[in-house]
Design an enzyme around this catalytic site. Structure first.
Site, PDB file in Angstrom:
ATOM      1  N   LYS A  50      -9.214  -3.293   2.628  1.00 32.57           N
ATOM      2  CA  LYS A  50      -8.872  -4.306   3.651  1.00 32.57           C
ATOM      3  C   LYS A  50      -8.504  -3.659   4.986  1.00 32.57           C
ATOM      4  O   LYS A  50      -8.572  -4.293   6.032  1.00 32.57           O
ATOM      5  CB  LYS A  50      -7.716  -5.182   3.156  1.00 32.57           C
ATOM      6  CG  LYS A  50      -8.053  -6.015   1.914  1.00 32.57           C
ATOM      7  CD  LYS A  50      -6.975  -7.017   1.592  1.00 32.57           C
ATOM      8  CE  LYS A  50      -5.724  -6.385   1.026  1.00 32.57           C
ATOM      9  NZ  LYS A  50      -5.853  -5.904  -0.355  1.00 32.57           N
ATOM     10  N   PHE A  90      -5.959   9.425   0.096  1.00 34.91           N
ATOM     11  CA  PHE A  90      -5.360  10.589  -0.582  1.00 34.91           C
ATOM     12  C   PHE A  90      -4.370  10.130  -1.644  1.00 34.91           C
ATOM     13  O   PHE A  90      -4.382  10.620  -2.792  1.00 34.91           O
ATOM     14  CB  PHE A  90      -4.711  11.473   0.490  1.00 34.91           C
ATOM     15  CG  PHE A  90      -3.635  12.411   0.009  1.00 34.91           C
ATOM     16  CD1 PHE A  90      -3.874  13.322  -1.007  1.00 34.91           C
ATOM     17  CD2 PHE A  90      -2.379  12.406   0.606  1.00 34.91           C
ATOM     18  CE1 PHE A  90      -2.883  14.205  -1.425  1.00 34.91           C
ATOM     19  CE2 PHE A  90      -1.383  13.277   0.197  1.00 34.91           C
ATOM     20  CZ  PHE A  90      -1.631  14.181  -0.829  1.00 34.91           C
ATOM     21  N   ASP A  95      -3.009   8.741  -7.248  1.00 31.65           N
ATOM     22  CA  ASP A  95      -2.267   7.740  -8.016  1.00 31.65           C
ATOM     23  C   ASP A  95      -3.085   7.248  -9.210  1.00 31.65           C
ATOM     24  O   ASP A  95      -2.558   7.078 -10.311  1.00 31.65           O
ATOM     25  CB  ASP A  95      -1.926   6.566  -7.087  1.00 31.65           C
ATOM     26  CG  ASP A  95      -0.803   5.693  -7.634  1.00 31.65           C
ATOM     27  OD1 ASP A  95       0.176   6.245  -8.154  1.00 31.65           O
ATOM     28  OD2 ASP A  95      -0.919   4.456  -7.546  1.00 31.65           O
ATOM     29  N   ASP A  99      -1.914   7.388 -13.058  1.00 30.79           N
ATOM     30  CA  ASP A  99      -1.724   6.135 -13.791  1.00 30.79           C
ATOM     31  C   ASP A  99      -2.826   5.861 -14.807  1.00 30.79           C
ATOM     32  O   ASP A  99      -2.800   4.824 -15.478  1.00 30.79           O
ATOM     33  CB  ASP A  99      -1.669   4.952 -12.817  1.00 30.79           C
ATOM     34  CG  ASP A  99      -0.392   4.937 -11.993  1.00 30.79           C
ATOM     35  OD1 ASP A  99       0.512   5.740 -12.303  1.00 30.79           O
ATOM     36  OD2 ASP A  99      -0.303   4.135 -11.043  1.00 30.79           O
ATOM     37  N   ARG A 104     -10.645   0.518  -8.969  1.00 38.10           N
ATOM     38  CA  ARG A 104     -10.002   0.487  -7.653  1.00 38.10           C
ATOM     39  C   ARG A 104     -10.943  -0.294  -6.742  1.00 38.10           C
ATOM     40  O   ARG A 104     -12.115   0.037  -6.640  1.00 38.10           O
ATOM     41  CB  ARG A 104      -9.796   1.914  -7.141  1.00 38.10           C
ATOM     42  CG  ARG A 104      -9.374   2.046  -5.695  1.00 38.10           C
ATOM     43  CD  ARG A 104      -7.983   1.527  -5.446  1.00 38.10           C
ATOM     44  NE  ARG A 104      -6.943   2.259  -6.156  1.00 38.10           N
ATOM     45  CZ  ARG A 104      -5.654   1.895  -6.156  1.00 38.10           C
ATOM     46  NH1 ARG A 104      -5.278   0.814  -5.485  1.00 38.10           N
ATOM     47  NH2 ARG A 104      -4.752   2.583  -6.837  1.00 38.10           N
ATOM     48  N   ASP A 166       9.091   6.756  -8.952  1.00 35.44           N
ATOM     49  CA  ASP A 166       8.407   5.737  -9.756  1.00 35.44           C
ATOM     50  C   ASP A 166       7.944   6.318 -11.092  1.00 35.44           C
ATOM     51  O   ASP A 166       8.165   5.737 -12.161  1.00 35.44           O
ATOM     52  CB  ASP A 166       7.206   5.201  -8.960  1.00 35.44           C
ATOM     53  CG  ASP A 166       6.625   3.925  -9.566  1.00 35.44           C
ATOM     54  OD1 ASP A 166       7.300   3.297 -10.416  1.00 35.44           O
ATOM     55  OD2 ASP A 166       5.506   3.552  -9.182  1.00 35.44           O
ATOM     56  N   LYS A 192       7.815   4.643  -1.350  1.00 37.75           N
ATOM     57  CA  LYS A 192       6.418   4.676  -1.789  1.00 37.75           C
ATOM     58  C   LYS A 192       5.513   3.771  -0.948  1.00 37.75           C
ATOM     59  O   LYS A 192       4.317   4.014  -0.851  1.00 37.75           O
ATOM     60  CB  LYS A 192       6.348   4.258  -3.267  1.00 37.75           C
ATOM     61  CG  LYS A 192       4.976   4.470  -3.898  1.00 37.75           C
ATOM     62  CD  LYS A 192       4.977   4.129  -5.375  1.00 37.75           C
ATOM     63  CE  LYS A 192       3.564   4.189  -5.933  1.00 37.75           C
ATOM     64  NZ  LYS A 192       3.492   3.846  -7.353  1.00 37.75           N
ATOM     65  N   PHE A 231       7.757  -6.953   1.533  1.00 41.07           N
ATOM     66  CA  PHE A 231       6.338  -7.022   1.179  1.00 41.07           C
ATOM     67  C   PHE A 231       6.110  -6.612  -0.271  1.00 41.07           C
ATOM     68  O   PHE A 231       5.377  -7.266  -1.009  1.00 41.07           O
ATOM     69  CB  PHE A 231       5.540  -6.113   2.121  1.00 41.07           C
ATOM     70  CG  PHE A 231       4.104  -5.918   1.728  1.00 41.07           C
ATOM     71  CD1 PHE A 231       3.137  -6.871   2.061  1.00 41.07           C
ATOM     72  CD2 PHE A 231       3.695  -4.787   1.027  1.00 41.07           C
ATOM     73  CE1 PHE A 231       1.810  -6.688   1.703  1.00 41.07           C
ATOM     74  CE2 PHE A 231       2.373  -4.596   0.661  1.00 41.07           C
ATOM     75  CZ  PHE A 231       1.424  -5.556   1.002  1.00 41.07           C
ATOM     76  N   ASP A 235       4.902  -8.627  -3.534  1.00 38.61           N
ATOM     77  CA  ASP A 235       3.792  -8.178  -4.377  1.00 38.61           C
ATOM     78  C   ASP A 235       4.172  -8.266  -5.857  1.00 38.61           C
ATOM     79  O   ASP A 235       3.377  -8.708  -6.697  1.00 38.61           O
ATOM     80  CB  ASP A 235       3.444  -6.729  -4.024  1.00 38.61           C
ATOM     81  CG  ASP A 235       1.952  -6.515  -3.865  1.00 38.61           C
ATOM     82  OD1 ASP A 235       1.293  -7.381  -3.272  1.00 38.61           O
ATOM     83  OD2 ASP A 235       1.456  -5.475  -4.333  1.00 38.61           O
ATOM     84  N   ASP A 236       5.402  -7.828  -6.169  1.00 42.20           N
ATOM     85  CA  ASP A 236       5.890  -7.904  -7.551  1.00 42.20           C
ATOM     86  C   ASP A 236       5.957  -9.356  -8.020  1.00 42.20           C
ATOM     87  O   ASP A 236       5.619  -9.674  -9.171  1.00 42.20           O
ATOM     88  CB  ASP A 236       7.291  -7.278  -7.657  1.00 42.20           C
ATOM     89  CG  ASP A 236       7.288  -5.771  -7.440  1.00 42.20           C
ATOM     90  OD1 ASP A 236       6.204  -5.181  -7.333  1.00 42.20           O
ATOM     91  OD2 ASP A 236       8.387  -5.184  -7.374  1.00 42.20           O
TER      92      ASP A 236
END
Length: 347
Positions: A50, A90, A95, A99, A104, A166, A192, A231, A235-236
């Site tokens: 985006k 990056f 990440d 994870d 993606r 995290d 983060k 923000f 998102d959570d």
């Protein structure tokens, strides 16, 4: 009236930057096949998102100037915006490996592309280095060149500290809710996400225009860091309560043992019996256990608690914006634009 950029305009700048990066790599006698690998990594990992962070740089620059940007001003600010997108690339490539992510932006993660695997770690390093190649090429004679370099280094380290917190707080394969707390969540999301997603674009604009001062950088930080935290909390919230058709994905925070604002708030207010429900069901790859957590979230009124939080945080930010001192070049409209993008968003 300040001119707002769009994705098509912003993306039109990238081929010129890509050419510079490939010419720089070729100057080290990198063989053609490896140049093509680097080019593919740049395109797959940097283009196609985006670009909200990147486009925030020309948008903020235009708002600070209170005028549409000249062609040169647009190119310079968009170039800094693409450096922000390279930083994002990056982080995301790294990440996704950490994870064990599968997709993606609707496509396989870079490390899952054919013949890539853990070469993606080196590709991530090269994406980061591309930032400094472009800085040297386009900003070496800028009076704030050193400030720009130090800003990218500082924000990169802050984000890496957030990622470390995290990973150590919420490993996907080991559920320990005693590790969670609202304070830890706040540290993680500020370091983060908030620094590089909200503060960085505005700081880059201030340095680009050579109007950055300790005072206006601190004012920007004081507004943009709580905005960035808001923000991520949003998102959570959307991960659990949002419409998957709007947000473009099905939420997985509960199954993935994420140190989410919702679970931390639930832990903060739960009775011993309700905490037991969380202990037995959170972070398990099981639909029924996920449903049990979602049911508890509804019982605890987390939707209503989030809505109350959103109104309170938005009011606090509006109050801070009203107090912005515009005497050193900062403009209230910069922060109003950021708030408008996220207040009551559904995706």
């Amino acid at each position: 009236m300040a001119k707002k950029t769009n994705l098509q305009e912003f993306e039109a700048v990238f081929p010129k930057l890509e050419k510079v990066l490939l010419e720089d790599a070729a100057s080290y006698k990198l063989p053609q096949a490896y140049l093509e690998w680097y080019q593919k990594s740049l395109n797959v990992n940097t283009v196609g998102g985006k670009c909200n962070r990147g486009m925030s740089v020309p948008d903020s620059t235009s708002l600070l100037l209170e005028a549409p940007l000249t062609e040169e001003q647009y190119f310079q600010s968009a170039t800094l915006g693409w450096m922000t997108e390279l930083l994002q690339a990056f982080f995301l490539v790294s990440d996704d490996i950490m994870d064990s992510s599968i997709t993606r932006r609707g496509k396989p993660c870079w490390y899952r592309h054919e013949n890539v695997g853990l070469i993606a770690i080196n590709d991530a390093f090269m994406l980061e280095t591309a930032i400094y190649t472009l800085l040297k090429k386009y900003f070496r004679s800028h009076p704030r060149y050193v400030d720009l370099i130090e800003l990218f280094h500082d924000i990169t380290f802050k984000t890496e500290m957030g990622q470390l917190a995290d990973l150590l707080t919420a490993p996907e394969d080991k559920v320990d809710l005693d590790n969670f707390s609202l304070d830890k969540h706040s540290f993680i999301v500020i370091y983060k996400t908030a620094w590089y997603s909200f503060y960085l674009p505005v700081a880059l604009s201030l340095y680009l225009l050579d109007i950055a001062t300790p005072k206006n950088l601190k004012q920007a930080e004081d507004i943009l860091i709580p905005l960035g935290e808001y923000f991520q909390i949003q998102d959570d919230y959307l991960d659990n309560f949002g419409n998957p058709d709007h947000i473009g994905k099905i939420g997985t925070d509960i199954k993935d043992n994420k140190c989410s604002w919702l679970v931390n708030l639930a832990l903060d207010i739960a009775t011993p019996e309700q905490r037991k429900v969380l202990e037995e069901n959170y972070g398990r790859k099981d639909d029924e256990k996920e449903a049990a957590v979602k049911k508890l979230y509804a019982e605890l009124g987390l939707k209503e608690r989030y809505e109350a939080f959103e109104e309170k945080r938005a009011a606090e930010i509006r109050e801070m914006i009203e107090k912005v001192d515009e005497s050193e070049g900062l403009k209230k409209t910069v922060f109003e634009a950021f708030l408008a993008k996220i207040y009551k968003r559904t995706k």
